[in-house]
Design a protein around this motif. Structure first.
Motif, mmCIF file in Angstrom:
data_model
loop_
_atom_site.group_PDB
_atom_site.id
_atom_site.type_symbol
_atom_site.label_atom_id
_atom_site.label_comp_id
_atom_site.label_asym_id
_atom_site.label_seq_id
_atom_site.Cartn_x
_atom_site.Cartn_y
_atom_site.Cartn_z
ATOM 1 N N UNK A 124 0.819 -1.218 0.000
ATOM 2 C CA UNK A 124 0.000 0.000 0.000
ATOM 3 C C UNK A 124 0.849 1.263 0.000
ATOM 4 N N UNK A 125 2.141 1.145 0.273
ATOM 5 C CA UNK A 125 2.997 2.344 0.277
ATOM 6 C C UNK A 125 4.436 1.935 0.017
ATOM 7 N N UNK A 126 5.109 2.795 -0.769
ATOM 8 C CA UNK A 126 6.540 2.608 -1.025
ATOM 9 C C UNK A 126 7.139 3.970 -1.322
ATOM 10 N N UNK A 132 14.409 1.195 -2.020
ATOM 11 C CA UNK A 132 15.091 -0.089 -1.885
ATOM 12 C C UNK A 132 15.169 -0.575 -0.446
ATOM 13 N N UNK A 133 14.578 0.164 0.480
ATOM 14 C CA UNK A 133 14.718 -0.188 1.895
ATOM 15 C C UNK A 133 13.476 -0.855 2.468
ATOM 16 N N UNK A 134 12.330 -0.204 2.372
ATOM 17 C CA UNK A 134 11.129 -0.714 3.038
ATOM 18 C C UNK A 134 9.905 -0.539 2.147
ATOM 19 N N UNK A 135 8.892 -1.370 2.429
ATOM 20 C CA UNK A 135 7.552 -1.215 1.857
ATOM 21 C C UNK A 135 6.538 -1.364 2.980
ATOM 22 N N UNK A 136 5.323 -0.934 2.750
ATOM 23 C CA UNK A 136 4.241 -1.062 3.732
ATOM 24 C C UNK A 136 3.149 -1.945 3.151
ATOM 25 N N UNK A 137 2.702 -2.934 3.920
ATOM 26 C CA UNK A 137 1.642 -3.845 3.480
ATOM 27 C C UNK A 137 0.386 -3.608 4.310
ATOM 28 N N UNK A 170 5.474 -2.817 8.294
ATOM 29 C CA UNK A 170 6.598 -2.352 7.491
ATOM 30 C C UNK A 170 7.523 -3.526 7.219
ATOM 31 N N UNK A 171 7.867 -3.718 5.953
ATOM 32 C CA UNK A 171 8.717 -4.830 5.539
ATOM 33 C C UNK A 171 10.076 -4.276 5.128
ATOM 34 N N UNK A 275 9.020 -4.382 -9.018
ATOM 35 C CA UNK A 275 7.577 -4.545 -9.186
ATOM 36 C C UNK A 275 7.035 -5.349 -8.007
ATOM 37 N N UNK A 276 6.614 -4.660 -6.967
ATOM 38 C CA UNK A 276 6.061 -5.312 -5.781
ATOM 39 C C UNK A 276 4.640 -4.810 -5.570
ATOM 40 N N UNK A 277 3.671 -5.658 -5.894
ATOM 41 C CA UNK A 277 2.264 -5.290 -5.735
ATOM 42 C C UNK A 277 1.572 -6.197 -4.724
ATOM 43 N N UNK A 278 1.635 -7.495 -4.967
ATOM 44 C CA UNK A 278 1.084 -8.475 -4.032
ATOM 45 C C UNK A 278 2.225 -9.301 -3.457
#
Length: 328
Positions: A124-126, A132-137, A170-171, A275-278
């Protein structure tokens, strides 16, 4: 008075006779017109031309305006149709891409579901600053997500859960330059002995990511082990945090370390980090006690484990007695 009255009647009758005679004469088919007919026809044609041409010009002007407006409305409708077509085409392509990703995720789930529980989540957020560090799911504590759970895509592991809120998490990605946690991994090497192919896992630790070459760096590989390019690298599970058998990537090249005691491998990641969606959060079949012991996950009606021994995953991914290795 009667004379003048009879005179008028006679004049009217004579006029009618003349008129009928003229009409009868002119209604016949003739080759030539009489001069009065030609005079009146020419006069009327001139007068009609004087009024007809301006009237026709005005009528044509308004007709052209009406046609131009009709063309404008038709062009407007066509443009709206083209815009809608472009939007529908974009939506169709997006749905096709999403369907392909979900198919791969489902295949990965069917492959791993015998050993792990997978929870599907959407990114849901990048932030571009920390791309290149974190994404939010969109999953958090309410969905059973916990810190340090591994996160994967259909192609391979991308990182681990760094922090968890009630409805999001946060991943931390493997490509993060701020990552401090190492990952215990195995290289699926092969060797031929007496004509038979023997699979020999070679252990090491994923310590960092090289942003220049876009490769993972695996260190502490025993010296003398024969490693070749394109051999697959997977998680070993010996660290007690990251589950076993999650794909990490493929060997690109192997070099000796600075002291010549171990080897260092550069690995092409399996997952596409651009490409990170799911994604899928992996819930392993072990829990970690406060003192660091790995305890098999309890099922309904199952008696608790006794003996106070530490459970670690063996080569088949099931718990066994022992202690965890380095890395996660």
């Amino acid at each position: 008075m009667s004379f003048f009255g009879n005179k008028r009647l006679i004049i009217v009758l004579v006029g009618l006779v003349l008129l009928i005679s003229v009409v009868g004469f002119t209604s016949r088919e003739r080759d030539n017109l009489t001069w009065p007919e030609m005079f009146f026809k020419d006069t009327f044609s001139v007068v009609q031309g004087l009024f007809y041409r301006p009237a026709q010009a005005v009528s044509g002007f308004f007709q052209e305006i009406e046609e131009a407006y009709s063309v404008y409305e038709e062009n407007k409708a066509l443009k709206a149709g083209l815009d809608q077509y472009a939007r529908l085409t974009a939506e169709l392509h997006d749905l096709k891409a999403q369907n392909e990703r979900l198919r791969k995720d489902l295949e990965a789930k069917n492959t791993l579901k015998s050993s792990y529980s997978l929870r599907f989540a959407e990114v849901v957020a990048r932030n571009p600053d920390t791309w290149n560090n974190v994404i939010t799911i969109d999953l958090g504590l309410k969905s059973g997500i916990k810190k340090d759970m591994a996160v994967i895509t259909a192609k391979g592991m991308i990182g681990r859960v760094q922090s968890v809120a009630n409805f999001s998490a946060t991943v931390e990605l493997l490509t993060s330059y701020e990552r401090r946690d190492h990952i215990s991994a195995d290289i699926q090497a092969t060797q031929v002995v007496d004509g038979k192919t023997i699979y020999e896992p070679i252990s090491g630790v994923i310590e960092e990511y090289d942003p220049q070459e876009r490769l993972l760096v695996m260190r502490k590989i025993p010296w003398g082990k024969k490693i070749e390019p394109k051999q697959q690298v997977i998680t070993s599970g010996r660290g007690g945090v990251v589950p076993r058998n999650l794909p990490l990537g493929y060997i690109v090249r192997i070099v000796p370390d600075d002291y010549g005691l171990t080897q260092t491998a550069y690995i092409q990641p399996s997952a596409d980090f651009s490409q990170l969606s799911e994604v899928m959060v992996v819930e392993r079949d072990f829990t970690i006690s406060p003192n660091g012991e790995l305890i098999p996950k309890q099922t309904t009606g199952e008696a608790p484990a006794t003996g106070g021994k530490t459970a670690t995953p063996n080569s088949t991914g099931t718990p066994s007695t022992g202690t965890g290795g380095g890395g996660q």
